[in-house]
Design an enzyme around this catalytic site. Structure first.
Site: not given
Length: 331
Positions: A36-37, A55, A76, A78, A145, A149
């Protein structure tokens, strides 16, 4: 004979700039993408690279991806400031990192470069710069987030103990041409459209995406196993940043300092206002809370060990703005 390279997150902002650079190197470059990228950011180099489907959140989809691979760039991830995507942050930033690093180790990959975030380093305060050894203190803010990380870096350390050769690169706040999803570029767009009547009282370390991509390659070639390298540039207050963007774009707006207590009040009022679309989307409390802190960093280790270059941040702002204007993306 050339090296076999895999880049995860190759359609993202940093990942795509890295893929473009690697595509010119004569090595076999494989970009890991989902079916879907959106491949827009890889336009111009698709004929020089291979697309590999998988994925990072699905360990079984990575089967065979790293076989015979020399180098992996794990880009990769988000980036999201807010509470709505917490499960996704965990799946991509934490589980995804575990899957990629474990699969790389089991496949005998020579080296992995992991892309982290300055939120995994910490909040410096206004009068000092944090470096690679500074204690993590982002847990003082409820920001998923930052937590994900930070945890991803713990996974790197765990995999290094198990024998994986991995280097961590920590980019600062990244501007640059090709930021199609308006990561840092959102500020440029919103200042240009006069949607920033306020600025937060904190500051940030700024770097251009081209410097980040170059330094990722340098980290692969000459970084030390298990080490982390902060890749930043100028440390500027949000007031200075807004003023520089106004200077570059030629668009001026009265912009007022906004302390965090007032931001809570205005955010509440905006919920009921028809004017809320006239205020920047950056105006959510998670983002504003972070922007009220000082994230100032010392990048001298990357300059010393990786030959990272410096350029004044105004050049990056100018380059980004001109790229947006050329692509008619500022409306």
């Amino acid at each position: 004979m050339g090296k076999k390279i895999v880049v995860t997150g190759g359609t993202g902002f940093i990942g795509s700039r890295l893929v473009h650079k690697l595509a010119e190197s004569g090595h076999e470059v494989n970009a890991l993408v989902r079916t879907s990228s959106d491949l827009t950011s890889l336009k111009g180099c698709l004929d020089k690279i291979n697309l590999v489907y998988g994925d990072v959140t699905n360990a079984s989809s990575l089967k065979g991806v790293f076989d015979g691979v020399d180098e992996v760039y794990h880009c990769a991830g988000i980036t999201y400031m807010g509470g709505k995507k917490n499960p996704l942050l965990q799946k991509i930033n934490v589980d995804g990192t575990r899957h990629v690093l474990e699969a790389s180790r089991l496949a005998g990959v020579r080296r992995v470069v992991h892309v982290s975030s300055i939120t995994a380093v910490g909040i410096s305060g206004p009068n000092r710069k944090f470096d690679e050894e500074s204690p993590w203190n982002f847990d003082t803010i409820d920001l998923e987030y930052a937590r994900t990380k930070y945890v991803a870096e713990q996974i790197v350390a765990e995999e290094v103990r198990k024998g994986l050769d991995c280097v961590i690169v920590v980019p600062a706040f990244v501007f640059g041409a090709g930021d199609i999803n308006f990561n840092a570029g959102r500020i440029i767009k919103d200042v240009y459209n006069r949607k920033m009547p306020f600025y937060p009282l904190g500051g940030i370390c700024v770097v251009d995406v081209e410097i980040v991509a170059e330094t990722l390659i340098a980290a692969m070639n000459q970084g030390r196993k298990g080490e982390r390298y902060i890749v930043g540039g100028d440390n500027v207050s949000f007031k200075e940043l807004a003023q520089t963007i106004m200077k570059v774009t030629g668009v001026h707006q009265l912009s007022l300092p906004l302390p965090i207590w007032a931001a809570h009040f205005i955010t509440y009022l905006l919920k009921f206002s028809k004017e809320r679309n006239r205020i920047s989307k950056l105006f959510n409390m998670s983002m504003f809370t972070v922007a009220s802190k000082f994230l100032y960093f010392d990048s001298s280790k990357a300059e010393r060990e990786l030959g990272m270059r410096y350029e004044p941040y105004e050049k990056s702002i100018k380059r980004t703005f001109e790229w947006y204007r050329e692509h008619r993306m500022l409306v």
